[in-house]
Design a protein around this motif. Sequence first.
Motif, PDB file in Angstrom:
ATOM      1  N   GLY A   1       8.065  -5.458  -5.879  1.00  0.00           N
ATOM      2  CA  GLY A   1       6.754  -5.312  -5.216  1.00  0.00           C
ATOM      3  C   GLY A   1       5.490  -5.358  -5.934  1.00  0.00           C
ATOM      4  O   GLY A   1       4.387  -5.261  -5.863  1.00  0.00           O
ATOM      5  N   ASP A   2       5.784  -6.246  -7.306  1.00  0.00           N
ATOM      6  CA  ASP A   2       4.759  -6.485  -8.195  1.00  0.00           C
ATOM      7  C   ASP A   2       3.721  -7.407  -7.543  1.00  0.00           C
ATOM      8  O   ASP A   2       2.830  -7.711  -7.750  1.00  0.00           O
ATOM      9  N   TYR A   3       4.432  -8.474  -6.697  1.00  0.00           N
ATOM     10  CA  TYR A   3       3.668  -9.587  -6.128  1.00  0.00           C
ATOM     11  C   TYR A   3       3.628  -9.511  -4.563  1.00  0.00           C
ATOM     12  O   TYR A   3       4.637  -9.101  -4.137  1.00  0.00           O
ATOM     13  N   VAL A   4       2.611  -9.733  -3.955  1.00  0.00           N
ATOM     14  CA  VAL A   4       2.577 -10.363  -2.602  1.00  0.00           C
ATOM     15  C   VAL A   4       1.895 -11.799  -2.467  1.00  0.00           C
ATOM     16  O   VAL A   4       1.161 -12.140  -3.600  1.00  0.00           O
ATOM     17  N   ALA A   5       2.533 -12.422  -1.649  1.00  0.00           N
ATOM     18  CA  ALA A   5       2.242 -13.791  -1.486  1.00  0.00           C
ATOM     19  C   ALA A   5       1.763 -14.039   0.064  1.00  0.00           C
ATOM     20  O   ALA A   5       2.255 -13.420   1.090  1.00  0.00           O
TER      21      ALA A   5
ATOM     22  N   GLY B   1      -6.312 -31.993   8.748  1.00  0.00           N
ATOM     23  CA  GLY B   1      -6.922 -32.619   7.776  1.00  0.00           C
ATOM     24  C   GLY B   1      -7.167 -31.714   6.579  1.00  0.00           C
ATOM     25  O   GLY B   1      -7.984 -32.200   5.617  1.00  0.00           O
ATOM     26  N   PHE B   2      -7.187 -30.360   6.753  1.00  0.00           N
ATOM     27  CA  PHE B   2      -7.574 -29.458   5.762  1.00  0.00           C
ATOM     28  C   PHE B   2      -6.183 -28.806   4.929  1.00  0.00           C
ATOM     29  O   PHE B   2      -5.135 -28.665   5.511  1.00  0.00           O
ATOM     30  N   GLN B   3      -6.630 -28.372   3.819  1.00  0.00           N
ATOM     31  CA  GLN B   3      -5.275 -27.801   2.950  1.00  0.00           C
ATOM     32  C   GLN B   3      -5.066 -26.347   3.291  1.00  0.00           C
ATOM     33  O   GLN B   3      -6.423 -25.746   3.685  1.00  0.00           O
ATOM     34  N   ALA B   4      -4.013 -25.952   3.409  1.00  0.00           N
ATOM     35  CA  ALA B   4      -3.650 -24.520   3.713  1.00  0.00           C
ATOM     36  C   ALA B   4      -3.306 -23.801   2.315  1.00  0.00           C
ATOM     37  O   ALA B   4      -2.404 -24.147   1.802  1.00  0.00           O
ATOM     38  N   ASP B   5      -4.179 -22.663   1.934  1.00  0.00           N
ATOM     39  CA  ASP B   5      -4.056 -21.973   0.670  1.00  0.00           C
ATOM     40  C   ASP B   5      -2.784 -21.217   0.746  1.00  0.00           C
ATOM     41  O   ASP B   5      -2.537 -20.508   1.819  1.00  0.00           O
ATOM     42  N   ILE B   6      -1.938 -21.060  -0.370  1.00  0.00           N
ATOM     43  CA  ILE B   6      -1.316 -19.875  -0.419  1.00  0.00           C
ATOM     44  C   ILE B   6      -1.938 -19.014  -1.793  1.00  0.00           C
ATOM     45  O   ILE B   6      -2.612 -19.617  -2.702  1.00  0.00           O
ATOM     46  N   ILE B   7      -1.863 -17.681  -1.382  1.00  0.00           N
ATOM     47  CA  ILE B   7      -2.529 -16.808  -2.492  1.00  0.00           C
ATOM     48  C   ILE B   7      -1.437 -15.813  -3.065  1.00  0.00           C
ATOM     49  O   ILE B   7      -0.791 -15.367  -2.228  1.00  0.00           O
ATOM     50  N   ILE B   8      -1.085 -15.930  -4.371  1.00  0.00           N
ATOM     51  CA  ILE B   8      -0.302 -14.854  -5.125  1.00  0.00           C
ATOM     52  C   ILE B   8      -1.143 -13.809  -5.654  1.00  0.00           C
ATOM     53  O   ILE B   8      -2.236 -14.064  -6.418  1.00  0.00           O
TER      54      ILE B   8
ATOM     55  N   LYS C   1      -0.351  -4.061  -7.886  1.00  0.00           N
ATOM     56  CA  LYS C   1      -0.897  -2.950  -8.616  1.00  0.00           C
ATOM     57  C   LYS C   1      -2.542  -3.062  -8.745  1.00  0.00           C
ATOM     58  O   LYS C   1      -3.049  -2.060  -8.478  1.00  0.00           O
ATOM     59  N   ASP C   2      -3.026  -4.233  -9.268  1.00  0.00           N
ATOM     60  CA  ASP C   2      -4.278  -4.290  -9.375  1.00  0.00           C
ATOM     61  C   ASP C   2      -4.997  -4.754  -8.110  1.00  0.00           C
ATOM     62  O   ASP C   2      -6.198  -4.848  -8.165  1.00  0.00           O
ATOM     63  N   ARG C   3      -4.355  -5.278  -7.131  1.00  0.00           N
ATOM     64  CA  ARG C   3      -4.984  -5.672  -5.888  1.00  0.00           C
ATOM     65  C   ARG C   3      -5.927  -6.858  -6.128  1.00  0.00           C
ATOM     66  O   ARG C   3      -6.848  -7.081  -5.599  1.00  0.00           O
ATOM     67  N   SER C   4      -5.189  -7.583  -6.917  1.00  0.00           N
ATOM     68  CA  SER C   4      -6.223  -8.878  -7.479  1.00  0.00           C
ATOM     69  C   SER C   4      -5.203 -10.256  -7.122  1.00  0.00           C
ATOM     70  O   SER C   4      -4.299 -10.129  -7.297  1.00  0.00           O
ATOM     71  N   MET C   5      -6.048 -11.116  -7.117  1.00  0.00           N
ATOM     72  CA  MET C   5      -5.655 -12.529  -7.076  1.00  0.00           C
ATOM     73  C   MET C   5      -5.121 -13.188  -8.437  1.00  0.00           C
ATOM     74  O   MET C   5      -5.918 -13.187  -9.333  1.00  0.00           O
ATOM     75  N   ILE C   6      -3.744 -13.569  -8.433  1.00  0.00           N
ATOM     76  CA  ILE C   6      -3.245 -14.100  -9.470  1.00  0.00           C
ATOM     77  C   ILE C   6      -3.517 -15.779  -9.418  1.00  0.00           C
ATOM     78  O   ILE C   6      -4.005 -16.410 -10.596  1.00  0.00           O
ATOM     79  N   HIS C   7      -3.170 -16.309  -8.568  1.00  0.00           N
ATOM     80  CA  HIS C   7      -3.154 -17.699  -8.305  1.00  0.00           C
ATOM     81  C   HIS C   7      -3.425 -18.271  -6.830  1.00  0.00           C
ATOM     82  O   HIS C   7      -3.044 -17.575  -6.069  1.00  0.00           O
TER      83      HIS C   7
ATOM     84  N   ALA D   1       3.058 -19.542 -13.854  1.00  0.00           N
ATOM     85  CA  ALA D   1       2.047 -20.746 -14.205  1.00  0.00           C
ATOM     86  C   ALA D   1       1.236 -21.057 -12.881  1.00  0.00           C
ATOM     87  O   ALA D   1       0.288 -21.720 -13.386  1.00  0.00           O
ATOM     88  N   GLY D   2       1.634 -20.749 -11.518  1.00  0.00           N
ATOM     89  CA  GLY D   2       1.069 -21.128 -10.877  1.00  0.00           C
ATOM     90  C   GLY D   2       1.153 -22.535 -10.422  1.00  0.00           C
ATOM     91  O   GLY D   2       0.121 -23.372 -10.226  1.00  0.00           O
ATOM     92  N   LYS D   3       2.095 -23.238 -10.889  1.00  0.00           N
ATOM     93  CA  LYS D   3       2.320 -24.563 -10.762  1.00  0.00           C
ATOM     94  C   LYS D   3       3.445 -25.009  -9.903  1.00  0.00           C
ATOM     95  O   LYS D   3       4.399 -24.433  -9.833  1.00  0.00           O
ATOM     96  N   ALA D   4       3.249 -26.013  -8.949  1.00  0.00           N
ATOM     97  CA  ALA D   4       4.351 -26.834  -8.149  1.00  0.00           C
ATOM     98  C   ALA D   4       5.459 -27.333  -9.041  1.00  0.00           C
ATOM     99  O   ALA D   4       5.097 -27.996 -10.053  1.00  0.00           O
TER     100      ALA D   4
END
Length: 182
Positions: free
Chosen positions: A67-71, A79-86, A90-96, A136-139
Motif C-alpha cells: 500500500g506504499d505506492y499507487v500507480a 501522437g502524444f505520450q501517455a504518462d504513468i505516475i507513481i 502516505k504523503d499523497r505525493s508524486m514520486i515519478h 529510480a523511476g527508470k525503464a
Amino acid sequence: MQSELEIQAVIGFTGKIIQGLVLHPDNEHILYPLGSTIVVRHIITRQQTFLRGHDNQISVITVSRSGDYVASGQKTYMGFQADIIIWDFKDRSMIHRLKLHKVLIQSLSFSFNELYLASLGGIDDKNMLIIWDIKAGKALYGTPNRDPVNQVQFYNQSDEKMIAVLNTGVQILTIDKQNKKV
C-alpha cells in the motif's frame, strides 16, 4: 409500511475503467479515478483527498501489495505520450512521472517486493510492455508484443515472473536480467 433508503454517501465512480475501484491494503481507503484525478476516500470518515497530476483521463490505477505506492496511467490522443505516475500513498505525493508509452496505458502491475512496475501500452503502442525500476523511476526492460494483450500481472510471490492475458490465451513472461529483456 416500507420506508425508502436514505443516501448516506455518493461516490463519483462511473465504472468505465476496468478494475477502477480499488480497496487499499489498509482496508480503510478506496481509490478510484475521476477524470484526471484519483480520489482517495476513507471508508469510515468519508474524508476525501485527491491525487492530481495527470493532464488527461486516467485509464488504469493499481496499488502495491504494502500500500506504499499507487500507480496510475492515462489515455491521451494519437501522437502524444501517455504518462504513468507513481505516487507515495502516505504523503499523497508524486514520486515519478514515467513517459515512454503512446496514447494509452492499458495495464499496470507492481512486483511482489515492489521493486518493479510493469506497464502495458495499448494497440497504438504495439502493446509495448515496459518494466520500470520503482526507486529510480527508470525503464529497465521493454518488449513489443505481437499479439494483442489485455492485461499484465506479476505473480503473487515473484519479482521476475508475470502473466500476460491475450485475446487468444495467456503468456508466462520472465524478466531476463542477464540479457536485459523480457
